[in-house]
Design a protein around this motif. Sequence first.
Motif, PDB file in Angstrom:
ATOM      1  N   SER A  19       0.754  -0.935   0.076  1.00 11.26           N
ATOM      2  CA  SER A  19      -0.179  -0.215   0.033  1.00 11.26           C
ATOM      3  C   SER A  19       0.828   1.373  -0.041  1.00 11.26           C
ATOM      4  N   ASP A  20       2.213   1.212   1.004  1.00 16.64           N
ATOM      5  CA  ASP A  20       2.452   2.345   0.649  1.00 16.64           C
ATOM      6  C   ASP A  20       3.544   2.451   0.007  1.00 16.64           C
ATOM      7  N   HIS A  22       2.258   1.837  -3.657  1.00 16.96           N
ATOM      8  CA  HIS A  22       1.814   1.942  -4.534  1.00 16.96           C
ATOM      9  C   HIS A  22       1.004   3.423  -3.991  1.00 16.96           C
ATOM     10  N   SER A  23       1.070   3.885  -2.489  1.00 17.93           N
ATOM     11  CA  SER A  23       0.884   5.502  -2.608  1.00 17.93           C
ATOM     12  C   SER A  23       1.558   5.977  -3.273  1.00 17.93           C
ATOM     13  N   ARG A  24       3.169   5.362  -2.865  1.00 22.25           N
ATOM     14  CA  ARG A  24       4.192   6.299  -3.597  1.00 22.25           C
ATOM     15  C   ARG A  24       4.257   6.385  -5.471  1.00 22.25           C
ATOM     16  N   ILE A  26       1.582   6.023  -7.171  1.00 20.18           N
ATOM     17  CA  ILE A  26       0.604   7.344  -7.378  1.00 20.18           C
ATOM     18  C   ILE A  26       0.790   8.201  -7.657  1.00 20.18           C
ATOM     19  N   SER A  27       1.234   8.406  -6.450  1.00 19.59           N
ATOM     20  CA  SER A  27       2.139  10.502  -6.572  1.00 19.59           C
ATOM     21  C   SER A  27       2.910  10.702  -7.806  1.00 19.59           C
TER      22      SER A  27
END
Length: 82
Positions: A19-20, A22-24, A26-27
């Motif tokens: 999840s972390d 994927h968040s990076r 996405i950013s």
Amino acid sequence: MFQKIAELIPKVFLLTHKSDEHSRKISALQEDVRRLENLCQKLLFEIEMLRRDQRAYEENTSLRLENILLRNQRGLPPESSE
């Protein structure tokens, strides 16, 4: 029951890690999109400027041609050399 909990703990950590990650990603993708938007805006501005320049050139050429035709039709004096 403890065995099921023990099996779930690594999965929770793995999911948190993913999840972390994927968040990076996405950013980073959002930043890429912002850069592309800026480039598109600049490109649209350049295209508009080129269109405006082309219209001015065509209008100028048309007026020069019209001037030449009028001078020939009416026997006007030749164009001054300014």
